[in-house]
Design a protein around this motif. Structure first.
Motif, PDB file in Angstrom:
ATOM      1  N   THR A 297     -21.154   7.310 -35.732  1.00  0.00           N
ATOM      2  CA  THR A 297     -20.900   8.624 -36.330  1.00  0.00           C
ATOM      3  C   THR A 297     -20.273   8.574 -37.720  1.00  0.00           C
ATOM      4  O   THR A 297     -19.955   9.608 -38.296  1.00  0.00           O
ATOM      5  CB  THR A 297     -19.955   9.439 -35.421  1.00  0.00           C
ATOM      6  N   GLY A 298     -20.054   7.357 -38.271  1.00  0.00           N
ATOM      7  CA  GLY A 298     -19.390   7.256 -39.571  1.00  0.00           C
ATOM      8  C   GLY A 298     -20.322   7.320 -40.745  1.00  0.00           C
ATOM      9  O   GLY A 298     -19.957   7.752 -41.836  1.00  0.00           O
ATOM     10  N   HIS A 299     -21.563   6.820 -40.577  1.00  0.00           N
ATOM     11  CA  HIS A 299     -22.605   6.845 -41.607  1.00  0.00           C
ATOM     12  C   HIS A 299     -22.208   6.096 -42.887  1.00  0.00           C
ATOM     13  O   HIS A 299     -22.659   6.453 -43.982  1.00  0.00           O
ATOM     14  CB  HIS A 299     -22.993   8.293 -41.939  1.00  0.00           C
ATOM     15  N   GLY A 300     -21.367   5.098 -42.730  1.00  0.00           N
ATOM     16  CA  GLY A 300     -21.008   4.286 -43.898  1.00  0.00           C
ATOM     17  C   GLY A 300     -20.314   5.062 -44.990  1.00  0.00           C
ATOM     18  O   GLY A 300     -20.433   4.714 -46.179  1.00  0.00           O
ATOM     19  N   THR A 301     -19.579   6.085 -44.637  1.00  0.00           N
ATOM     20  CA  THR A 301     -18.927   6.937 -45.634  1.00  0.00           C
ATOM     21  C   THR A 301     -17.795   6.183 -46.330  1.00  0.00           C
ATOM     22  O   THR A 301     -16.916   5.614 -45.676  1.00  0.00           O
ATOM     23  CB  THR A 301     -18.360   8.206 -44.962  1.00  0.00           C
ATOM     24  N   SER A 302     -17.820   6.169 -47.631  1.00  0.00           N
ATOM     25  CA  SER A 302     -16.816   5.450 -48.416  1.00  0.00           C
ATOM     26  C   SER A 302     -15.415   5.989 -48.146  1.00  0.00           C
ATOM     27  O   SER A 302     -15.171   7.205 -48.209  1.00  0.00           O
ATOM     28  CB  SER A 302     -17.140   5.576 -49.909  1.00  0.00           C
ATOM     29  N   GLY A 303     -14.495   5.077 -47.808  1.00  0.00           N
ATOM     30  CA  GLY A 303     -13.109   5.445 -47.585  1.00  0.00           C
ATOM     31  C   GLY A 303     -12.822   6.069 -46.237  1.00  0.00           C
ATOM     32  O   GLY A 303     -11.666   6.425 -45.957  1.00  0.00           O
ATOM     33  N   PHE A 304     -13.824   6.180 -45.385  1.00  0.00           N
ATOM     34  CA  PHE A 304     -13.611   6.789 -44.068  1.00  0.00           C
ATOM     35  C   PHE A 304     -13.073   5.746 -43.103  1.00  0.00           C
ATOM     36  O   PHE A 304     -13.564   4.603 -43.062  1.00  0.00           O
ATOM     37  CB  PHE A 304     -14.926   7.372 -43.549  1.00  0.00           C
ATOM     38  N   ALA A 305     -12.055   6.113 -42.319  1.00  0.00           N
ATOM     39  CA  ALA A 305     -11.345   5.147 -41.482  1.00  0.00           C
ATOM     40  C   ALA A 305     -12.026   4.838 -40.160  1.00  0.00           C
ATOM     41  O   ALA A 305     -11.515   4.022 -39.385  1.00  0.00           O
ATOM     42  CB  ALA A 305      -9.925   5.658 -41.205  1.00  0.00           C
TER      43      ALA A 305
END
Length: 447
Positions: A297-305
């Motif tokens: 569910t993170g989708h490689g989002t920059s800065g997402f923990a």
């Protein structure tokens, strides 16, 4: 025309006979008056006959021109536009016209808290228009458009949405493939959520808070049916977006997956999800089945923990409906993994991400009365659910306590008018929060 000619000849004969007989019967002045009158009548008749002949000639000329054109077209070489329409072609045209089907469902509800009558409200919960078009015996398109809460605008609580939009093709008998935005085949309610299909004014809590409804994803899928009663579904679709989680809002506590559902709206798609479902209907009136869904569910989002966080949801269900009796049971459990670091960023907020959520219900209904036009079915449902059953470990003193299981008993009755209209009423009793106890009334339709 023959009648008018005969009349003219009679008048002439009368004129002549009058000319010879009149001297013996009247004076000269009277004779002249009669002659002038008869002459005027004769002139009028001649004028009318002339006009009639002229009109007849015009009509005859038009008929002759039409006959000439018809003969010319018949003698001309055949073209696609000139090919006669056969009965078989007419049948094919009628069949094509019948391939497009319009459907719809909707519901309006009234809710009155038992101890707070001033909070009673009425809501046009939803209105849905569906279009299904069959391009051929093997290929079709399905679309559904939904409006919720009566008004959809910037300043209102309503919503307008595309609920389904996909194409499906039969690869061979019993095997279909589809692509587009479609409902995930989880549980009993998600793929069969018309108000005439379920008991109670409101949809049950387990299949709204634990399994979000109406849950749809964009992607591709396969489904199959077999003569032994088994059917199955599998697919690769978009999934949830955990970056949407708002720890300051109560949305995540109401429905964890509902709070991060993308609904096909500019859906992040780096991390895709897999789902599968199987059902068995080998005995009349019996349904047994289950399903599972999983994806990051993170989708490689920059800065997402929590880029490695994964949502997994599975459920089992059964239904026994041999006739007037209708018994149903369902259990669902979901997890969101690898949320430790993310929840540390939510310290001090009321709604961190739960690591597990689950629920189950038992429901019984009995058709007490039915005739050609109406039926009356009382029911009772007991459900237990928890949208925050546990959280990932965090340093002592920084976490949020897990929630208790809510237990709800619903007792009501459905009164159907034919198969397409239903009037409902029920009473719901909440164990943890008795302020939510309420009376409900509703009306719904589907076709």
């Amino acid at each position: 025309m023959m009648t008018k000619k005969y009349l003219a000849r009679s008048l002439c004969a009368t004129l002549i006979s009058t000319a010879f007989l009149a001297p013996a019967q009247a004076g000269e002045a009277e004779l002249l008056q009669k002659i002038e009158k008869l002459a005027a009548e004769l002139a009028a008749i001649k004028a009318e006959l002339a006009a009639t002949r002229q009109k007849t000639e015009v009509v005859e000329k038009k008929q002759e021109a039409i006959s000439t054109e018809v003969a010319r077209v018949a003698a001309a070489p055949a073209t696609p536009a000139a090919v006669p329409v056969t009965e078989a072609q007419l049948d094919a045209l009628r069949k094509t016209m019948q391939q497009t089907v319009i459907s719809s469902y909707g519901e309006i509800g009234y809710n009155r808290p038992r101890n707070a009558a001033s909070q009673a409200q009425t809501d046009v919960a939803r209105a849905v228009i569906g279009v299904t078009h069959r391009f051929s015996e093997k290929t079709k398109m399905v679309a559904e458009f939904e409006w919720e809460h009566a008004i959809a605008s910037k300043g209102d609580n309503g919503e307008a949405a595309v609920e389904q939009l996909y194409v499906e093709h039969e690869l061979k008998p019993g095997l279909q493939a589809k692509a587009g935005l479609f409902l995930i085949p989880t549980g009993l309610l998600n793929t069969s959520h018309e108000p005439t299909s379920y008991y109670g004014v409101q949809r049950n809590f387990v299949e709204t808070a634990i399994i979000p409804t109406t849950w749809r994803e964009a992607g591709i899928g396969l489904s199959g049916t077999h003569e032994n009663g088994f059917s199955w579904d599998a697919g690769l679709t978009t999934g949830f977006d955990l970056t949407k989680w708002d720890a300051t809002s109560g949305d995540g506590r109401s429905s964890p997956l509902g709070a991060i559902h993308q609904e096909g709206q500019l859906a992040k798609s780096k991390d895709l999800s897999l789902h599968g479902a199987i059902n068995w209907r080998g005995i009349p009136g019996v349904l047994l089945g289950g399903s599972a869904f999983s994806g990051k569910t993170g989708h490689g989002t920059s800065g997402f923990a929590a880029n490695d966080a994964r949502v997994t949801l599975w459920e089992m269900h059964g239904r026994y409906n041999p006739g007037k009796l209708d018994l149903t049971a369902l259990y669902a459990r979901g997890t969101i993994s690898n949320t430790d670091a993310l929840n540390l960023t939510f310290v001090g907020q009321p709604t961190p991400v739960p690591s597990t959520f689950a629920g189950w219900y038992l429901q019984g209904a009995y058709q007490a009365w039915k005739n050609e036009d109406y039926s009356l079915t009382p029911f009772i449902r007991y459900e237990q659910f928890n949208t925050a059953k546990s959280y990932a470990p965090v340093p002592q003193g920084l976490g949020v306590a897990a929630a208790e299981d809510e237990k709800v008993t619903t007792i009501g009755v459905s009164f159907k008018v034919g198969e397409g209209v239903v009037f409902k009423t029920d009473y719901q009793k909440f164990r943890l929060d008795s302020s939510r106890d309420r009376y409900n009334l509703g009306v719904g339709y589907s076709f």
